[in-house]
Design a protein around this motif. Structure first.
Motif, PDB file in Angstrom:
ATOM      1  N   ARG A  59      16.933   2.344   7.150  1.00 13.52           N
ATOM      2  CA  ARG A  59      16.086   1.159   6.939  1.00 13.52           C
ATOM      3  C   ARG A  59      16.948  -0.055   6.588  1.00 13.52           C
ATOM      4  O   ARG A  59      16.644  -1.175   7.010  1.00 13.52           O
ATOM      5  CB  ARG A  59      15.035   1.423   5.860  1.00 13.52           C
ATOM      6  N   LYS A 158      13.453  -5.128   4.606  1.00 11.64           N
ATOM      7  CA  LYS A 158      13.471  -5.214   3.142  1.00 11.64           C
ATOM      8  C   LYS A 158      14.495  -6.303   2.816  1.00 11.64           C
ATOM      9  O   LYS A 158      15.681  -6.036   2.617  1.00 11.64           O
ATOM     10  CB  LYS A 158      13.838  -3.847   2.536  1.00 11.64           C
ATOM     11  N   TYR A 163      10.993 -11.046  -1.604  1.00  6.74           N
ATOM     12  CA  TYR A 163      10.594 -10.629  -2.950  1.00  6.74           C
ATOM     13  C   TYR A 163      10.168 -11.761  -3.869  1.00  6.74           C
ATOM     14  O   TYR A 163       9.712 -11.515  -4.985  1.00  6.74           O
ATOM     15  CB  TYR A 163      11.686  -9.720  -3.560  1.00  6.74           C
ATOM     16  N   GLU A 192      -0.346  -4.139   0.112  1.00  8.59           N
ATOM     17  CA  GLU A 192       0.484  -3.273  -0.740  1.00  8.59           C
ATOM     18  C   GLU A 192       0.621  -3.874  -2.128  1.00  8.59           C
ATOM     19  O   GLU A 192       0.106  -4.958  -2.406  1.00  8.59           O
ATOM     20  CB  GLU A 192       1.859  -3.067  -0.103  1.00  8.59           C
ATOM     21  N   GLY A 193       1.350  -3.174  -2.987  1.00 13.50           N
ATOM     22  CA  GLY A 193       1.677  -3.696  -4.307  1.00 13.50           C
ATOM     23  C   GLY A 193       2.925  -4.560  -4.212  1.00 13.50           C
ATOM     24  O   GLY A 193       3.461  -4.762  -3.114  1.00 13.50           O
ATOM     25  N   GLY A 195       5.820  -3.893  -5.073  1.00 13.96           N
ATOM     26  CA  GLY A 195       6.952  -3.070  -4.633  1.00 13.96           C
ATOM     27  C   GLY A 195       6.523  -1.648  -4.341  1.00 13.96           C
ATOM     28  O   GLY A 195       7.287  -0.701  -4.534  1.00 13.96           O
ATOM     29  N   GLU A 196       5.279  -1.482  -3.906  1.00 14.38           N
ATOM     30  CA  GLU A 196       4.737  -0.136  -3.661  1.00 14.38           C
ATOM     31  C   GLU A 196       3.761  -0.166  -2.495  1.00 14.38           C
ATOM     32  O   GLU A 196       3.104  -1.167  -2.260  1.00 14.38           O
ATOM     33  CB  GLU A 196       3.946   0.390  -4.885  1.00 14.38           C
ATOM     34  N   ASN A 197       3.635   0.968  -1.832  1.00 14.79           N
ATOM     35  CA  ASN A 197       2.571   1.145  -0.835  1.00 14.79           C
ATOM     36  C   ASN A 197       1.317   1.668  -1.527  1.00 14.79           C
ATOM     37  O   ASN A 197       1.390   2.272  -2.592  1.00 14.79           O
ATOM     38  CB  ASN A 197       3.009   2.130   0.258  1.00 14.79           C
ATOM     39  N   LEU A 215       5.593  -2.846   3.793  1.00 14.71           N
ATOM     40  CA  LEU A 215       6.872  -2.207   4.093  1.00 14.71           C
ATOM     41  C   LEU A 215       6.629  -0.759   4.516  1.00 14.71           C
ATOM     42  O   LEU A 215       5.736  -0.091   3.990  1.00 14.71           O
ATOM     43  CB  LEU A 215       7.762  -2.246   2.834  1.00 14.71           C
ATOM     44  N   GLY A 217       7.309   2.237   3.819  1.00  8.21           N
ATOM     45  CA  GLY A 217       7.875   2.912   2.644  1.00  8.21           C
ATOM     46  C   GLY A 217       8.276   4.347   2.929  1.00  8.21           C
ATOM     47  O   GLY A 217       7.572   5.086   3.622  1.00  8.21           O
ATOM     48  N   ILE A 218       9.397   4.718   2.374  1.00  3.98           N
ATOM     49  CA  ILE A 218       9.897   6.083   2.574  1.00  3.98           C
ATOM     50  C   ILE A 218       9.086   7.058   1.716  1.00  3.98           C
ATOM     51  O   ILE A 218       8.794   8.176   2.137  1.00  3.98           O
ATOM     52  CB  ILE A 218      11.414   6.111   2.315  1.00  3.98           C
ATOM     53  N   THR A 219       8.648   6.605   0.553  1.00  7.73           N
ATOM     54  CA  THR A 219       7.761   7.448  -0.264  1.00  7.73           C
ATOM     55  C   THR A 219       6.409   7.569   0.435  1.00  7.73           C
ATOM     56  O   THR A 219       5.780   8.630   0.387  1.00  7.73           O
ATOM     57  CB  THR A 219       7.580   6.837  -1.666  1.00  7.73           C
ATOM     58  N   ARG A 220       5.979   6.500   1.076  1.00  7.77           N
ATOM     59  CA  ARG A 220       4.713   6.528   1.843  1.00  7.77           C
ATOM     60  C   ARG A 220       4.776   7.630   2.892  1.00  7.77           C
ATOM     61  O   ARG A 220       3.883   8.461   2.999  1.00  7.77           O
ATOM     62  CB  ARG A 220       4.488   5.151   2.496  1.00  7.77           C
ATOM     63  N   THR A 253       2.767   4.244  -4.151  1.00  8.75           N
ATOM     64  CA  THR A 253       3.991   5.025  -3.951  1.00  8.75           C
ATOM     65  C   THR A 253       5.172   4.086  -3.766  1.00  8.75           C
ATOM     66  O   THR A 253       5.027   2.997  -3.196  1.00  8.75           O
ATOM     67  CB  THR A 253       3.909   5.917  -2.688  1.00  8.75           C
ATOM     68  N   GLY A 254       6.320   4.520  -4.214  1.00  5.08           N
ATOM     69  CA  GLY A 254       7.542   3.745  -4.024  1.00  5.08           C
ATOM     70  C   GLY A 254       8.700   4.483  -4.674  1.00  5.08           C
ATOM     71  O   GLY A 254       8.481   5.308  -5.566  1.00  5.08           O
TER      72      GLY A 254
HETATM   73  N1  PMP Z   1       6.484  -2.102  -0.478  1.00  2.00           N
HETATM   74  C1  PMP Z   1       7.383  -2.923  -1.006  1.00  2.00           C
HETATM   75  C2  PMP Z   1       7.157  -4.384  -0.930  1.00  2.00           C
HETATM   76  C3  PMP Z   1       8.526  -2.418  -1.643  1.00  2.00           C
HETATM   77  O1  PMP Z   1       9.419  -3.242  -2.190  1.00  2.00           O
HETATM   78  C4  PMP Z   1       8.708  -1.023  -1.724  1.00  2.00           C
HETATM   79  C5  PMP Z   1       9.906  -0.461  -2.425  1.00  2.00           C
HETATM   80  N2  PMP Z   1      10.992  -0.351  -1.556  1.00  2.00           N
HETATM   81  C6  PMP Z   1       7.736  -0.194  -1.147  1.00  2.00           C
HETATM   82  C7  PMP Z   1       6.637  -0.768  -0.531  1.00  2.00           C
HETATM   83  C8  PMP Z   1       7.891   1.289  -1.168  1.00  2.00           C
HETATM   84  O2  PMP Z   1       8.951   1.699  -0.327  1.00  2.00           O
HETATM   85  P1  PMP Z   1       9.793   2.989  -0.631  1.00  2.00           P
HETATM   86  O3  PMP Z   1       8.818   4.103  -0.769  1.00  2.00           O
HETATM   87  O4  PMP Z   1      10.647   3.152   0.567  1.00  2.00           O
HETATM   88  O5  PMP Z   1      10.567   2.757  -1.860  1.00  2.00           O
END
Ligand code: PMP
Length: 305
Positions: A59, A158, A163, A192-193, A195-197, A215, A217-220, A253-254
């Motif tokens: 990524r 990213k 941000y 999304e949040g 920094g999270e999905n 994004l 997201g890899i956790t997603r 998730t994130g």
């Molecule tokens: N959305 C945003 C805007 C983020 O910054 C993040 C954190 N990288 C995520 C989603 C979740 O992504 P990941 O699961 O890859 O950390």
């Protein structure tokens, strides 16, 4: 953060933490044109292991490609830098931050003849919103800030500059007594949040927004795969804020946030108002995987030593 013992990988070398500095005319500092990742290493029985390192590095390279930034290292070199950053700081678990940025050779927006620098730092960073939030869940609010539009900035990258939107939304949420923001896209659907999905459960089906303005997201991806392995139907669709109000469960998730239950949105309690049963099952599976206790996919873990 800058005043501590340790080593940071910077442009191919391990540099003393306090000496890992840049010039004030660093191009990326002025315009935000840079790319980064957030990666975690967890303590496992075999030592520290980085979760889904190859996917994070891919990524990072995709983000750089989107911004037309040429990274001067191979993926293997960047992966090794991650391992070195954790290992050489003697960390059992860590948050790892790689970033690629332009140097200070010029200030024009043409961004010509600028050196691309790469750094990888690692430090201990426990649960993003505290341990209690993992069971009780967090209060969130719909942000007054709209998530990026796909043709204003590049949502699949990213990128550092993206941000500012996240920080404005998070600050607004915190100042109004919430713990996180839920950003809607420019058409008013859940993105999304900061920094999270986002995920929610409704009548036994799991929903998450399509990847238009959020994004990838890899956790997603991890959670979607885990949910499907449990026989849960997962659908990507446009979600409205009032659908969230009446959901049975919701969670973020994130990499930093991990799997974080959502207690309420805009003062409307979601489901039972604490971690729901599906969220709990997925959270357990996630932590059993990242810590190597019962890995869903052992190949997702890269040992540091
Ligand atoms: N959305 C945003 C805007 C983020 O910054 C993040 C954190 N990288 C995520 C989603 C979740 O992504 P990941 O699961 O890859 O950390």
């Amino acid at each position: 953060m800058s005043d501590r013992d340790g080593l940071i990988w910077l442009d191919g070398e391990m540099v003393d933490w306090r000496e890992a500095k840049v010039h004030v005319l660093t191009h990326t500092l002025h315009y935000g044109m840079g790319v980064f990742e957030g990666v975690r290493a967890y303590e496992t029985a075999q030592g520290a292991a980085i979760f889904r390192l190859q996917e994070h590095t891919q990524r990072l390279f995709n983000s750089a490609h989107i911004l037309n930034m040429k990274l001067p290292y191979s993926k293997e070199e960047i992966n090794e830098a991650h391992r070195a950053a954790v290992r050489e700081n003697n960390l059992n678990s860590a948050y790892i931050r790689p970033m690629a940025f332009y140097g200070s050779e010029g200030m024009g927006l043409r961004a010509e003849n600028l050196k691309v620098h790469v750094m990888v730092a690692a430090w201990e960073w426990p649960a993003y919103m505290g341990e209690e939030a993992k069971t009780k869940g967090i209060k969130i609010r719909t942000s007054s800030y709209t998530r990026h539009h796909v043709n204003i900035t590049m949502c699949k990258a990213k990128a550092n500059g993206n941000y500012m939107n996240s920080m404005l939304a998070l600050r607004e949420a915190l100042d109004s007594g919430c713990e996180e923001a839920l950003l809607l896209d420019n058409e008013g659907y859940v993105a999304e949040g900061s920094g999270e999905n986002f995920f929610m459960m409704s009548n036994g089906v799991m929903y998450t927004p399509e990847l238009t303005s959020c994004l990838d997201g890899i956790t997603r991806r991890t959670i979607m795969e885990m949910a499907r392995s449990m026989g849960i139907e997962v659908r990507e669709k446009r979600i409205t804020r009032d659908e969230v109000y009446i959901a049975d469960e919701a969670f973020f998730t994130g990499t930093a946030a991990e799997v974080l239950p959502i207690q309420s949105l805009d003062g409307r309690v979601i489901g039972a108002g604490s971690r729901g049963p599906v969220t709990e099952k997925l959270q357990n599976m996630y932590f059993d995987t990242v810590t190597g206790k019962a890995p869903f996919k052992p190949e997702w873990l890269t040992l540091v030593k």
